[in-house]
Write an enzyme that holds these catalytic residues in place. Structure first.
Site, PDB file in Angstrom:
ATOM      1  CB  CYS A 131      34.676  35.306  38.117  1.00  6.39           C
ATOM      2  SG  CYS A 131      34.013  36.193  39.429  1.00  6.39           S
TER       3      CYS A 131
ATOM      4  CB  CYS B  62      31.375  32.819  40.548  1.00  8.16           C
ATOM      5  SG  CYS B  62      31.552  33.474  38.513  1.00  8.16           S
TER       6      CYS B  62
ATOM      7  CB  CYS C 291      31.033  37.786  37.334  1.00  8.90           C
ATOM      8  SG  CYS C 291      31.018  36.265  36.938  1.00  8.90           S
TER       9      CYS C 291
ATOM     10  CB  CYS D 137      28.927  35.354  40.595  1.00 10.08           C
ATOM     11  SG  CYS D 137      30.472  36.919  40.494  1.00 10.08           S
TER      12      CYS D 137
ATOM     13  CB  CYS E 136      41.958  49.251  33.604  1.00 10.96           C
ATOM     14  SG  CYS E 136      43.096  49.063  35.558  1.00 10.96           S
TER      15      CYS E 136
END
Length: 140
Positions: free
Chosen positions: A54, A57, A103, A106, A128
């Site tokens: 991510c 984070c 995510c 976060c 996607c």
């Protein structure tokens, strides 16, 4: 961005802190559930082996061995790194029903997941994901 009902993020920042950390394009996608234009993302056609984290984070989300060519204009994966690395929730924006991918660490927006499209993958799913939501850490 709407909070996720029944889940608390492990990484919490104020909107001012997110704006200071992320560039405007990253903020628009990750924190405001925007979408980058197709075929413009850094990882759309990348074949590099590694782990996709991510961008907000640093949580590990996807591995390159689950990435496949979907020819849709965004990086596509058939499975997240682990079931608990992402959160899925219903998205009724734009006059349709989709499944949003966030995510789990976060609660930043990553993209959407689609099923039953007929891709020859083990899960018949296509995560996607916006390139701007990811950071590739190449294998050594």
């Amino acid at each position: 961005m709407e909070p996720v009902v029944g889940a608390t993020p492990k990484v919490v920042r104020s909107e001012e802190e997110w704006r200071a950390q992320l560039n405007p394009a990253e903020y628009a996608v990750l924190r405001q559930a925007g979408t980058e234009r197709p075929w413009t993302g850094e990882y759309t056609e990348t074949k590099t082996e590694g782990v996709y984290e991510c961008r907000a984070c640093g949580a590990e989300l996807f591995r390159s061995d689950t990435k496949f060519d979907s020819h849709c204009g965004w990086p596509s994966f058939f499975s997240p790194l682990a079931g608990d690395s992402v959160i899925l929730r219903e998205d009724r924006t734009l006059g349709m029903t989709r499944v949003e991918v966030l995510c789990a660490t976060c609660h930043s927006h990553l993209g959407h997941v689609f099923e039953g499209e007929g891709y020859p993958t083990p899960t018949d799913q296509r995560y996607c994901i916006n390139s701007v939501s990811l950071k590739l850490v190449p294998s050594e």
